[in-house]
Enzyme design. Structure first.
Site, PDB file in Angstrom:
ATOM      1  CE1 TYR A 155      -7.934   0.834  52.831  1.00  0.00           C
ATOM      2  CE2 TYR A 155      -9.660   2.096  51.744  1.00  0.00           C
ATOM      3  CZ  TYR A 155      -9.264   1.173  52.707  1.00  0.00           C
ATOM      4  OH  TYR A 155     -10.215   0.594  53.524  1.00  0.00           O
ATOM      5  CE  LYS A 159      -9.439  -2.211  51.508  1.00  0.00           C
ATOM      6  NZ  LYS A 159      -9.519  -3.478  52.249  1.00  0.00           N
TER       7      LYS A 159
END
Ligand code: NAP
Length: 247
Positions: A155, A159
């Site tokens: 993640y 990001k």
């Protein structure tokens, strides 16, 4: 109104932060294309609320990581609302695990939706913005894309990747009156964070000077500002909406 008569596409806007962004953009005068992966009932509720404000809305259900879907979505929105002026790349998922336990498919799934999905939408909709010589692309990153988080290597990488993409596109598209910025929310109360244990929540809150979770509306008001005419000279920036967590 900040975005009167503009057309906005907000990916992942059936619930959570995306829903709040869709509603706020509508409140500020935009017609909105609502995208969701599967929760069509929630998306219908968002559509009805937006229409009740006197704006137009359309639902396009499908996976932003699928190039065929993104092509079809562009055709559908163009046919019903006209060109997209404002793209908010918000759709995102988590598949958390410590690196030793993280499966390759968890890495791939998060990269596909959170990073490739944003790439596909930016590629598709920037063409229309280039022709119109006006556009706003707002990528919803995360504070953990800046500071990292144990158990979220996939993640955080996706990001952080969004931040690099934001700055590159800001340089590519800036001369055509298109701004590309990122918003990095901190710990926001949605279904995504509801999965965390109370212990993890307490631990994370210790890092937030504001000493509260953020709300989807905290994020939505910044996105609607970045989408507005008044933010036209803000380009390639990352705005943290995190109660001070990342400073
Ligand atoms: P959420 O409540 O889990 O909602 C996710 C939204 O994305 C839903 O509308 C979902 O649609 C949609 N979606 C998921 N996969 C998709 C796909 N493949 N294609 C199209 N739509 C898809 O998440 P959230 O907390 O609102 O987060 C929104 C964004 O903010 C995400 O990018 C997230 O990473 C980021 N963010 C969240 C936080 C936080 O604390 N919550 C912090 C920083 C950043 P369905 O309803 O149909 O499943």
């Amino acid at each position: 109104m900040r975005v009167n008569n503009k057309v906005a596409l907000v990916t992942g806007s059936s619930r959570g932060i995306g829903r709040a962004i869709a509603m706020e953009l509508a409140r500020q005068g935009a017609h909105v294309a609502i995208n969701c992966a599967s929760r069509i009932v929630e998306a219908e509720e968002v559509k009805q609320e937006i229409e009740a404000m006197g704006r137009r809305a359309v639902i396009v259900q499908g996976n932003v990581a699928d190039p065929g879907f993104v092509d079809g979505m562009a055709k559908e929105i163009t046919a019903s609302l006209g060109k997209v002026d404002i793209l908010v790349n918000n759709a995102g998922i988590t598949r958390d695990n410590l690196i030793l336990r993280m499966k390759e498919e968890d890495w791939d799934a998060v990269m596909q939706v959170n990073l490739k999905g944003a790439f596909l939408c930016a590629k598709k909709f920037s063409r229309q913005m280039l022709k119109a010589r006006w556009g706003r692309i707002i990528n919803i990153s995360s504070v953990v894309g800046i500071i990292g988080n144990p158990g979220q290597a996939n993640y955080c990488a996706a990001k952080a990747g969004l931040l690099g993409m934001t700055k590159s596109l800001a340089r590519e598209l800036g001369s055509r009156n298109i701004t590309v910025n990122a918003v990095a929310p901190g710990f926001i109360a949605t279904e995504m964070t509801a999965q965390l244990s109370q212990e993890k929540e307490r631990e994370m809150l210790k890092q937030v000077p504001a000493n509260r979770l953020g709300t989807p509306e905290d994020v939505a008001s910044i996105v609607s500002f970045l989408a507005s005419e008044g933010a036209g000279y803000i380009n390639g920036q990352v705005l943290a909406v995190d109660g001070g967590m990342s400073m």
